[in-house]
Scaffold this active site. Structure first.
Site, mmCIF file in Angstrom:
data_model
loop_
_atom_site.group_PDB
_atom_site.id
_atom_site.type_symbol
_atom_site.label_atom_id
_atom_site.label_comp_id
_atom_site.label_asym_id
_atom_site.label_seq_id
_atom_site.Cartn_x
_atom_site.Cartn_y
_atom_site.Cartn_z
ATOM 1 N N GLY A 12 0.793 -1.223 0.000
ATOM 2 C CA GLY A 12 0.000 0.000 0.000
ATOM 3 C C GLY A 12 0.823 1.270 0.000
ATOM 4 O O GLY A 12 0.265 2.368 -0.139
ATOM 5 N N MET A 15 6.210 2.906 -2.936
ATOM 6 C CA MET A 15 6.978 1.950 -3.734
ATOM 7 C C MET A 15 6.195 0.677 -3.974
ATOM 8 O O MET A 15 6.277 0.080 -5.056
ATOM 9 C CB MET A 15 8.309 1.626 -3.055
ATOM 10 N N GLU A 36 0.808 -6.154 3.769
ATOM 11 C CA GLU A 36 0.893 -4.863 4.453
ATOM 12 C C GLU A 36 0.868 -5.129 5.956
ATOM 13 O O GLU A 36 0.551 -6.232 6.408
ATOM 14 C CB GLU A 36 -0.279 -3.944 4.074
ATOM 15 N N GLY A 101 15.168 -3.472 -0.908
ATOM 16 C CA GLY A 101 15.571 -2.117 -1.230
ATOM 17 C C GLY A 101 15.371 -1.158 -0.071
ATOM 18 O O GLY A 101 15.463 0.048 -0.243
ATOM 19 N N THR A 103 16.021 1.146 3.004
ATOM 20 C CA THR A 103 17.176 1.947 3.442
ATOM 21 C C THR A 103 16.985 2.358 4.899
ATOM 22 O O THR A 103 15.931 2.136 5.497
ATOM 23 C CB THR A 103 17.362 3.197 2.565
ATOM 24 N N HIS A 158 15.996 14.595 -1.767
ATOM 25 C CA HIS A 158 14.819 13.737 -1.818
ATOM 26 C C HIS A 158 13.576 14.518 -1.401
ATOM 27 O O HIS A 158 13.660 15.656 -0.943
ATOM 28 C CB HIS A 158 14.980 12.532 -0.885
ATOM 29 N N LYS A 162 10.903 11.744 3.160
ATOM 30 C CA LYS A 162 11.978 10.785 3.426
ATOM 31 C C LYS A 162 12.425 10.903 4.879
ATOM 32 O O LYS A 162 12.607 12.012 5.392
ATOM 33 C CB LYS A 162 13.158 11.006 2.475
#
Length: 270
Positions: A12, A15, A36, A101, A103, A158, A162
Site C-alpha cells: 500500500g 513503492m 501490508e 531495497g 534503506t 529527496h 523521506k
C-alpha cells in the site's frame, strides 16, 4: 519458461503500489501475494486495483507473510528496517528468495540481512536504478584516476517525506569513492559542518542532504580540484525506475543459489 511468483511487501506504500503497477511488464514474473502491516487500511483490498491494473487481480492484500509464503517464490521489500527483518525471518523459515531495497538500516540490521545470504538467494542494494548503479562504477573509475588531488563531496536530495539521511544511495556513492581511494568511510565521512571548523582535510568525504517538496531522488558527487571540477550526477524523475530495477533483479535472481548479491551483480558490472 517457469514463472516466478512474486510477493510485494508494503503493497500500500508509494513503492509498493509502483512495484504492483510495473509488474505486468516483466516476462517470467507474476504476482503471488501482497502484504501490508496489520493496521494498514489497504488490508483486504485488491492488489490489481492498488497497482492501477486494467483488470482486478486474484490477489488481495493480507498481513500474514507466514501463511502467505506458500503462494510466492520471491519477496520484494521496500519498507522499513523493522518490517524488512520480520519478513526476512519468514523467508528464511520458508526458504524463499528476497529482493530488499529498504534503506535506513543500522549496521546491526545490515549485518542480519547480509548473513541471510548464506541461506537464501538475496539481492540487497541501496538503490535499484540502473543509472545509479552505473554511476557507482563511474565513481570508482573517477576516484582512482583523480586520487588524492581533489576534495570529494556527496550531495543528495529527496522528497520531504523521506525519513533517513544521508540516503542509502548517497552512502553507497561515498563508499564507492572511499573504497577506490583506500579510505575508511566511517573514519573520513563528514555529515555536518557548522561554525568554525577549520580548513577542510583533503581525505574528508563530505555529505550534504536536502529534503524538500516532491523530489524523487537526485545525487551528485563532486570531485573538486584546483582549476577544475568533475561532477557525476544522477537524477530520478519517476520512482518507477527503482521498481523496474528491483523486478529486473527478481528476474535475475530466479534459480540462483543462496548468496548475497547486489545490483552490480545483476547488471554484470563486477
Amino acid at each position: 519458461m517457469q514463472e516466478t511468483r512474486v510477493a510485494i511487501n508494503g503493497a500500500g506504500g508509494r513503492m509498493g503500489r509502483t512495484l504492483l503497477s510495473v509488474l505486468p511488464e516483466f516476462d517470467g514474473l507474476k504476482l503471488g501475494a501482497a502484504f501490508e502491516r496489520q493496521q494498514s487500511p489497504v488490508i483486504g483490498e485488491n492488489a490489481g486495483v492498488l497497482g492501477a491494473w486494467a483488470e482486478k487481480s486474484q490477489i488481495d492484500v493480507s498481513a500474514d507473510i507466514a501463511v502467505g509464503s506458500e503462494h510466492f517464490d520471491l519477496l520484494v521489500d521496500f519498507t522499513t528496517p523493522e518490517s524488512t527483518l520480520a519478513a526476512l525471518e519468514q523467508c528464511l523459515k520458508s526458504d524463499k528468495a528476497m529482493v530488499i531495497g529498504t534503506t535506513g538500516c543500522s549496521a546491526e540490521q545490515r549485518a542480519q540481512i547480509e548473513a541471510a545470504g548464506k541461506d537464501i538467494p538475496l539481492v540487497f542494494a541501496p538503490n535499484f536504478s540502473v543509472g545509479v548503479n552505473l554511476s557507482l562504477k563511474l565513481l570508482e573509475v573517477a576516484a582512482k584516476v583523480l586520487g588524492d588531488s581533489v576534495d570529494v563531496e556527496v550531495i543528495g536530495a529527496h522528497h520531504r517525506h523521506k525519513v533517513d539521511s544521508p540516503s542509502g544511495t548517497a552512502l553507497a556513492m561515498g563508499e564507492a569513492v572511499a573504497k577506490a581511494l583506500g579510505r575508511d568511510l566511517d573514519e573520513h565521512a563528514a555529515y555536518a559542518r557548522e561554525g568554525r571548523h577549520g580548513p577542510r582535510p583533503r581525505e574528508q568525504i563530505g555529505f550534504s542532504t536536502i529534503h524538500a517538496g516532491d523530489i524523487v531522488g537526485e545525487h551528485t558527487v563532486m570531485f573538486a580540484g584546483e582549476g577544475e571540477r568533475l561532477e557525476i550526477t544522477h537524477k530520478a524523475t519517476d520512482r518507477a525506475i527503482f521498481a523496474r530495477g528491483a523486478l529486473r533483479a527478481a528476474q535475475w535472481l530466479a534459480g540462483k543459489p543462496a548468496g548475497l548479491y547486489d545490483m552490480q551483480d545483476v547488471l554484470g558490472l563486477r
